[in-house]
Design an enzyme around this catalytic site. Structure first.
Site, PDB file in Angstrom:
ATOM      1  N   LYS A  11      70.162  32.421  41.408  1.00  0.00           N
ATOM      2  CA  LYS A  11      69.534  33.673  40.945  1.00  0.00           C
ATOM      3  C   LYS A  11      68.423  34.097  41.888  1.00  0.00           C
ATOM      4  CE  LYS A  11      65.478  31.705  39.358  1.00  0.00           C
ATOM      5  NZ  LYS A  11      64.190  31.838  40.046  1.00  0.00           N
ATOM      6  N   ASP A 136      64.152  27.967  33.192  1.00  0.00           N
ATOM      7  CA  ASP A 136      65.135  28.897  33.755  1.00  0.00           C
ATOM      8  C   ASP A 136      66.564  28.591  33.311  1.00  0.00           C
ATOM      9  OD1 ASP A 136      63.152  30.157  35.165  1.00  0.00           O
ATOM     10  OD2 ASP A 136      63.783  29.439  37.146  1.00  0.00           O
TER      11      ASP A 136
END
Ligand code: C5P
Length: 300
Positions: A11, A136
């Site tokens: 990401k 995350d």
């Protein structure tokens, strides 16, 4: 013994605001996560008598602190299954880069086990397991484009952003997340308005050029000040034509937004010629995919 092979996408944080420090030592965030096409490969064989993790090309932390093994242990504790599993991880995503490589591996381990499980837990339960593994990790259960709040673990899926062409670039440097948080001072804390504006633009169907206007990272002052080579990579991304360049997460990777795939490929090649690690990627609308299946690039 059943087998599954997955790609674990990494990401970038298109926007990352740090709102302030919390009583529990974590920081409240407002961030726009976006998965991109650079991915590690994870193969899972389960059930097995024992749990083993192999990383044939190196690059993965060994031992029980490895996030894949922690994810396996958490899944097994919840479900009482599998007794063990053989995991093979081929790393492509650099560690200590702010690209969420380890978090993505953990989420893919949970989701891969759920795929092999006769009675898989629901998505909400997977999110809870994921949040226990790292701030995350929940984002990578579904990936795509999402607003993250709380310590990053509270996820609101946004409309998938289409036509995202990026270059990831980084100096030869790994940054520990906790160390980067330790470099922040009061002046780095903001009110979340930028992330809210980006989320709103994405909900309204904005394309990459409008999204680029809201790109921001609250770590940049602190990490560029501590590691000037990060500033040099941001400048190099600008020199090769990025519409906007920023640090991802707490670094060391940076990303640039480009107007098309050819521009991104050309820019990555020019950075590589300068000796900078660089790769052209596209936005994807998944956190993980079965190996060999499309990643959703063509849909976004
Ligand atoms: O949640 P995770 O294990 O990824 O966090 C690693 C470290 O990063 C935490 O121990 C904390 O020091 C810092 N952190 C933080 N605020 C967040 C996320 C992480 O301070 N929102």
């Amino acid at each position: 013994m059943a087998h599954i092979s997955l790609r674990c996408f990494c990401k970038v944080n298109l926007c990352l605001e740090i709102l302030g420090r919390r009583e529990d030592g974590y920081h409240d965030l407002a961030t726009i996560f976006q998965t991109v096409s650079l991915a590690d490969l994870l193969s899972i064989e389960a059930p097995a008598e024992q749990s083993v993790l192999t990383a044939p090309e190196g690059g993965a932390p060994e031992g029980p602190e490895n996030l894949c093994l922690r994810a396996l242990a958490a899944y097994r504790e919840l479900r009482g299954w599998p007794a063990g599993a053989c995991l093979e991880l081929t790393k492509r995503v650099p560690a200590g880069a702010g690209l969420g490589g380890g978090s993505s591996n953990a989420a893919a381990t949970l989701c891969g086990l759920a795929q092999l499980d006769e009675e898989p837990p629901d998505t909400g339960t997977l999110h809870e397991l994921a949040a226990g593994l790292g701030s995350d990790v929940p984002f990578f259960i579904e990936g795509g484009t999402a607003l993250g709040t709380g310590r990053g673990e509270r996820i609101e899926q946004l409309r998938p952003l289409s036509g995202l062409n990026l270059v990831l670039a980084r100096p030869e440097l790994s940054i520990g997340t906790a160390e980067a948080y330790g470099l922040l001072d009061q002046s780095d804390f903001t009110d979340g308005a930028r992330a809210a504006a980006m989320a709103e633009a994405i909900r309204a169907g904005a394309g990459p050029e409008r999204v680029a206007e809201h790109v921001h990272n609250g770590f940049t002052r602190a990490v560029v000040g501590r590691w000037p080579e990060l500033g040099a990579v941001l400048e190099a991304l600008g020199d090769v034509g990025a519409m906007r360049a920023e640090v991802s997460g707490s670094g060391s990777a940076c990303f640039g937004l480009f107007p098309g795939p050819e521009a991104a490929e050309d820019a990555a090649t020019r950075l590589q010629v300068l000796g900078i690690w660089a790769v052209a990627v596209e936005g994807v609308n998944l956190g993980w995919a079965l190996a060999g299946e499309p990643a959703g690039e063509e849909d976004v």
